[in-house]
Design an enzyme around this catalytic site. Structure first.
Site, mmCIF file in Angstrom:
data_model
loop_
_atom_site.group_PDB
_atom_site.id
_atom_site.type_symbol
_atom_site.label_atom_id
_atom_site.label_comp_id
_atom_site.label_asym_id
_atom_site.label_seq_id
_atom_site.Cartn_x
_atom_site.Cartn_y
_atom_site.Cartn_z
ATOM 1 N N CYS A 128 -6.108 3.336 15.847
ATOM 2 C CA CYS A 128 -4.647 3.508 15.979
ATOM 3 C C CYS A 128 -4.216 4.975 15.881
ATOM 4 O O CYS A 128 -3.065 5.288 16.181
ATOM 5 C CB CYS A 128 -3.929 2.686 14.926
ATOM 6 N N HIS A 278 3.308 5.079 14.945
ATOM 7 C CA HIS A 278 2.378 4.062 15.440
ATOM 8 C C HIS A 278 2.980 2.680 15.206
ATOM 9 O O HIS A 278 3.676 2.451 14.215
ATOM 10 C CB HIS A 278 1.035 4.202 14.725
ATOM 11 N N ASN A 308 0.809 -4.656 18.289
ATOM 12 C CA ASN A 308 0.066 -3.410 18.070
ATOM 13 C C ASN A 308 -0.926 -3.232 19.219
ATOM 14 O O ASN A 308 -1.874 -4.001 19.345
ATOM 15 C CB ASN A 308 -0.654 -3.494 16.723
HETATM 16 N N1 COA Z 1 0.734 -16.875 9.392
HETATM 17 C C1 COA Z 1 0.988 -17.561 8.263
HETATM 18 N N2 COA Z 1 0.442 -17.224 7.081
HETATM 19 C C2 COA Z 1 -0.396 -16.180 7.038
HETATM 20 C C3 COA Z 1 -0.706 -15.432 8.192
HETATM 21 C C4 COA Z 1 -0.106 -15.824 9.400
HETATM 22 N N3 COA Z 1 -0.340 -15.177 10.557
HETATM 23 N N4 COA Z 1 -1.566 -14.445 7.845
HETATM 24 C C5 COA Z 1 -1.796 -14.569 6.534
HETATM 25 N N5 COA Z 1 -1.093 -15.613 6.055
HETATM 26 C C6 COA Z 1 -1.038 -16.131 4.688
HETATM 27 C C7 COA Z 1 -2.230 -15.718 3.864
HETATM 28 O O1 COA Z 1 -3.324 -16.573 4.107
HETATM 29 C C8 COA Z 1 -1.679 -15.844 2.486
HETATM 30 O O2 COA Z 1 -1.724 -17.205 2.120
HETATM 31 P P1 COA Z 1 -2.063 -17.637 0.610
HETATM 32 O O3 COA Z 1 -0.983 -17.039 -0.221
HETATM 33 O O4 COA Z 1 -2.023 -19.128 0.684
HETATM 34 O O5 COA Z 1 -3.416 -17.071 0.329
HETATM 35 C C9 COA Z 1 -0.217 -15.454 2.622
HETATM 36 O O6 COA Z 1 0.076 -15.567 4.025
HETATM 37 C C10 COA Z 1 0.071 -14.042 2.176
HETATM 38 O O7 COA Z 1 -0.920 -13.217 2.737
HETATM 39 P P2 COA Z 1 -0.881 -11.672 2.542
HETATM 40 O O8 COA Z 1 -2.109 -11.083 3.138
HETATM 41 O O9 COA Z 1 -0.564 -11.358 1.114
HETATM 42 O O10 COA Z 1 0.405 -11.292 3.434
HETATM 43 P P3 COA Z 1 1.066 -9.914 3.630
HETATM 44 O O11 COA Z 1 2.459 -9.966 3.167
HETATM 45 O O12 COA Z 1 0.211 -8.791 3.134
HETATM 46 O O13 COA Z 1 1.103 -9.810 5.229
HETATM 47 C C11 COA Z 1 -0.039 -8.703 7.026
HETATM 48 C C12 COA Z 1 -0.105 -9.806 5.955
HETATM 49 C C13 COA Z 1 -1.367 -8.704 7.763
HETATM 50 C C14 COA Z 1 1.106 -8.990 7.976
HETATM 51 C C15 COA Z 1 0.222 -7.347 6.314
HETATM 52 O O14 COA Z 1 -0.636 -7.188 5.209
HETATM 53 C C16 COA Z 1 0.048 -6.180 7.233
HETATM 54 O O15 COA Z 1 0.685 -6.079 8.277
HETATM 55 N N6 COA Z 1 -0.810 -5.211 6.859
HETATM 56 C C17 COA Z 1 -1.078 -4.066 7.694
HETATM 57 C C18 COA Z 1 -1.976 -4.475 8.823
HETATM 58 C C19 COA Z 1 -2.002 -3.450 9.912
HETATM 59 O O16 COA Z 1 -1.007 -2.835 10.176
HETATM 60 N N7 COA Z 1 -3.149 -3.310 10.567
HETATM 61 C C20 COA Z 1 -3.299 -2.370 11.628
HETATM 62 C C21 COA Z 1 -3.334 -1.011 11.035
HETATM 63 S S1 COA Z 1 -3.288 0.222 12.203
#
Ligand code: COA
Length: 351
Positions: A128, A278, A308
């Site tokens: 990214c 980004h 993304n």
């Molecule tokens: N739909 C529904 N539930 C989902 C899910 C989805 N697509 N993805 C994860 N979950 C669930 C998890 O399994 C978890 O369930 P649990 O509580 O039963 O274990 C719950 O949602 C919370 O998960 P968590 O990982 O704590 O969520 P979050 O608030 O951190 O959001 C992301 C997850 C991936 C959206 C977030 O962490 C994120 O965007 N991070 C940055 C990723 C990124 O930008 N990557 C590219 C970098 S360049």
């Protein structure tokens, strides 16, 4: 003094729109099933990421990353009034190459009809952050007089390589296909605020395993030993991510890079027309804007419609808003990026 100038800009996204609701029902061939395949929903995705839809290439293998790159490159060339024969260097950023080797830039060169000509081809692997890394390279080459027409392309084809199951839902909801390109060349000027003003690239390898895709382990014998059809066994072929850690580091890295960019150039937000971060997650960008005290009206995003697109997000977003009439020739943009590696950086340049 020689400075680097943006001569042309172009972008491309495939036609197929996949909404959050569509995504729930898609199998790994992108064919809609009667029952949901992925346990997720539109509300969760929008609340956590700001994404409503993304674009996918056809699932029949007819489109490659270099094809997306070609479409964006042709538009950048048209925008510059230039011909492919003018290009003497290609720098292509992608994490989804046509194949493991050779790099995708040579396939793009061939598709542009300039293979065998005097044109260097680089692939860079900064995920990214590829745009800022590539711009830094291009700027150095141009100011040194090494090349005169550099095609910088970010292109990603994510839709073929993700885990279309509940196990992969944290990743599959985030990414889409697309490409963005710029043609860059030298300009003679005494104005220190013209063209590409500033680039900075950073990395921290201790975060490498927070977002990665294994596919194979080169130290292992045999280095591929999975059954791709066995869902439980095949985790190595899908991206793995610690979303929370990536989120925190992305905010920290982009805020730091944006602050440093202004401090090092003695500029304030009054000197910058647009902040183009980004596009990983709208919540990340909102946090960056809040912490770095960036005027919200100067922020441009496209994640809502494209998800993304990794290396493509910056030129794709600038081109999108140029087509909407917001971004104008000569506007000054500050971009901050963050990606797998970790890698991050910032740049200030004129459109
Ligand atoms: N739909 C529904 N539930 C989902 C899910 C989805 N697509 N993805 C994860 N979950 C669930 C998890 O399994 C978890 O369930 P649990 O509580 O039963 O274990 C719950 O949602 C919370 O998960 P968590 O990982 O704590 O969520 P979050 O608030 O951190 O959001 C992301 C997850 C991936 C959206 C977030 O962490 C994120 O965007 N991070 C940055 C990723 C990124 O930008 N990557 C590219 C970098 S360049």
């Amino acid at each position: 003094m020689i400075r680097t100038k943006l001569l042309g800009l172009g972008s491309y996204v495939p036609d197929r729109v996949v909404t959050n609701d569509d995504l729930r029902f898609l199998n790994d061939q992108h064919i809609r099933q009667e029952q949901p395949v992925i346990e997720t929903n539109d509300q969760w995705i929008q609340q956590r990421t700001g994404i409503r839809s993304r674009r996918y290439v056809p699932a029949d293998g007819s489109v490659n990353t270099s094809d997306l790159a070609l479409a964006a490159a042709q538009r950048a060339l048209d925008d510059a009034g230039a011909k492919a024969e003018d290009i003497d260097c290609i720098i292509l950023g992608t994490l989804s190459p046509d194949m493991h080797f050779p790099g995708t830039a040579v396939f793009l060169q061939k598709k542009l009809g300039i293979s065998g000509r005097n044109c260097a081809c680089f692939d860079i692997r900064q995920q990214c952050s590829a745009f800022v890394y590539a711009l830094q390279m291009a700027d150095a080459f141009i100011r040194a007089g090494t090349y005169r027409r550099i095609l910088l392309v970010g292109a990603e084809l994510h839709s073929h390589s993700m885990d279309f199951s509940t196990r992969g839902r944290d990743v599959v909801v985030l990414f889409g296909d697309g490409a963005g390109a710029m043609l860059l060349g030298p300009t003679e000027t005494e104005d220190e605020r013209e063209g590409v003003l500033y680039t900075a690239a950073y990395a921290d390898g201790s975060g490498a395993m927070d977002l990665y895709l294994h596919i194979f382990n080169i130290a292992h014998r045999p280095y591929i030993d999975y059954n791709a059809l066995d869902r439980e066994q095949n985790q190595v072929i899908f991206p793995q991510m610690d979303g929370k850690r990536v989120f925190l580091h992305a905010v920290r890295g982009m805020v730091m890079a944006a602050h440093a960019a202004l401090a090092k150039t003695n500029m304030t937000w009054d000197d910058i027309q647009w902040f183009v971060p980004h596009q990983a997650n709208l919540r990340i960008n909102e946090k960056v804007v809040e912490v770095a005290k960036i005027p919200p009206e100067k922020v441009l995003n496209t994640i809502e419609w494209y998800g993304n697109t990794t290396a493509a997000t910056i030129p794709l977003t600038i081109d999108y808003w140029r087509q909407q009439g917001k971004v104008k020739k000569g506007d000054r943009v500050l971009s901050a990026v963050f990606g797998s590696g970790y890698t991050w950086g910032a740049a200030i340049f004129q459109v």
